[in-house]
Design a protein around this motif. Structure first.
Motif, mmCIF file in Angstrom:
data_model
loop_
_atom_site.group_PDB
_atom_site.id
_atom_site.type_symbol
_atom_site.label_atom_id
_atom_site.label_comp_id
_atom_site.label_asym_id
_atom_site.label_seq_id
_atom_site.Cartn_x
_atom_site.Cartn_y
_atom_site.Cartn_z
ATOM 1 N N ILE A 7 34.284 46.007 41.573
ATOM 2 C CA ILE A 7 34.355 45.109 40.417
ATOM 3 C C ILE A 7 35.808 44.931 40.014
ATOM 4 C CG2 ILE A 7 33.746 44.851 37.977
ATOM 5 C CD1 ILE A 7 31.147 46.309 38.573
ATOM 6 N N VAL A 8 36.222 43.714 39.812
ATOM 7 C CA VAL A 8 37.616 43.416 39.469
ATOM 8 C C VAL A 8 37.674 42.614 38.182
ATOM 9 C CG1 VAL A 8 38.397 43.469 41.868
ATOM 10 C CG2 VAL A 8 37.596 41.319 40.874
ATOM 11 N N GLY A 9 38.859 42.593 37.569
ATOM 12 C CA GLY A 9 39.053 41.823 36.343
ATOM 13 C C GLY A 9 38.994 42.718 35.125
ATOM 14 N N THR A 10 39.740 42.340 34.061
ATOM 15 C CA THR A 10 39.766 43.126 32.823
ATOM 16 C C THR A 10 38.943 42.457 31.734
ATOM 17 O OG1 THR A 10 41.857 42.002 32.288
ATOM 18 C CG2 THR A 10 41.995 44.213 33.293
ATOM 19 N N LYS A 11 39.305 41.218 31.394
ATOM 20 C CA LYS A 11 38.559 40.506 30.351
ATOM 21 C C LYS A 11 37.197 40.039 30.858
ATOM 22 C CE LYS A 11 42.493 38.946 27.593
ATOM 23 N NZ LYS A 11 43.197 37.774 27.012
ATOM 24 N N SER A 13 34.723 40.586 34.109
ATOM 25 C CA SER A 13 34.479 41.329 35.350
ATOM 26 C C SER A 13 33.813 40.425 36.368
ATOM 27 C CB SER A 13 33.583 42.538 35.066
ATOM 28 O OG SER A 13 34.221 43.409 34.161
ATOM 29 N N SER A 14 34.146 40.634 37.641
ATOM 30 C CA SER A 14 33.538 39.830 38.698
ATOM 31 C C SER A 14 33.485 40.635 39.993
ATOM 32 C CB SER A 14 34.335 38.532 38.912
ATOM 33 O OG SER A 14 35.644 38.850 39.349
ATOM 34 N N ILE A 15 32.730 40.100 40.934
ATOM 35 C CA ILE A 15 32.611 40.745 42.234
ATOM 36 C C ILE A 15 32.493 39.648 43.279
ATOM 37 C CG2 ILE A 15 30.070 40.941 42.253
ATOM 38 C CD1 ILE A 15 30.539 43.831 43.306
#
Length: 238
Positions: A7-11, A13-15
């Protein structure tokens, strides 16, 4: 668990789609899958029906409380007067909690369990979080405690001998009538609370609260029994 490391992203999240495509899914043969799905769907239906039944029972209890605790409807066989009494008259043993010095707090079961705030109450029963070896005010099994600050009015039954901190008060009564009366009026204590930082109520304010109730103790007991039986039914369903 497989997906979490990707899972990536801070504000937001996405995959990635590639990661999803590579995710392993374990499943039994189709026939067994169908049976498992059918079983789980049946359980979902049962849980939904049970939740509706619990909600229905809770609404019934609210209506019964409104009828019996206000004298709107009388139980058969009782013709005695209803009277107004202050809590100071009804519970002369009311005592406001007094917090021990924090250096006497412990988790080694030394002394008595400490009940001093709403966090020490669960499902309308006292629960143990900390102990204190400095005993100030106490309550015994079968007594009642009520929060008197942040928030005011949460009532619970005492399920073990304990020490009362300043955030609660304790009392005993011959039957559960007052307990149910407190539950019914739980949301109305804010009008009596004071303080800009924490909602609170003093012992003097509490003792002056006037309630209307059956003069005959047997009628009080009978009303309390009906409400306690409804609580038991809801607890079994839950």
């Amino acid at each position: 668990d497989q997906l979490l490391p990707f899972i990536v992203g801070t504000k937001v999240s996405s995959i990635s789609r590639a990661t999803l495509r590579e995710t392993l899914v374990y499943r039994p043969p189709i026939k067994e899958s169908v049976k498992i799905v059918a079983t789980l769907l049946d359980m979902d239906i049962y849980i939904t029906a049970l939740d509706k039944l619990i909600e229905k029972k809770q609404n019934i209890k609210k209506g019964v409380m409104r009828s019996l605790l206000t004298g709107k409807h009388r139980l058969p066989g009782f013709q005695g007067e209803w009277v107004e009494r202050s809590l100071g008259e009804l519970i002369p043993n009311l005592q406001m909690g007094q917090s021990p010095n924090s250096r006497f707090y412990n988790s080694e079961t030394i002394g008595l369990p400490l009940i001093q705030r709403n966090a020490d109450i669960e499902d309308r029963k006292t629960k143990i979080r900390n102990y204190t070896s400095q005993i100030t005010k106490t309550a015994r099994v079968g007594d009642y405690v009520m929060t008197v600050r942040a928030p005011v009015g949460n009532i619970a039954k005492v399920t073990f001998d304990c020490c009362l901190g300043r955030g609660v008060c304790g009392f005993s009564y011959p039957n559960d009538y007052l307990y149910h009366w407190f539950v019914f009026n739980e949301s109305s204590w804010k009008s009596l609370s004071t303080g800009s930082t924490f909602d609170s109520i003093s012992g003097d304010q509490l003792r002056k609260v006037v309630i209307r109730l059956p003069q005959e103790e047997l009628e009080q007991y009978s009303i309390a029994t009906i409400l306690s039986d409804l609580d038991s039914e809801i607890a079994i369903l839950s």
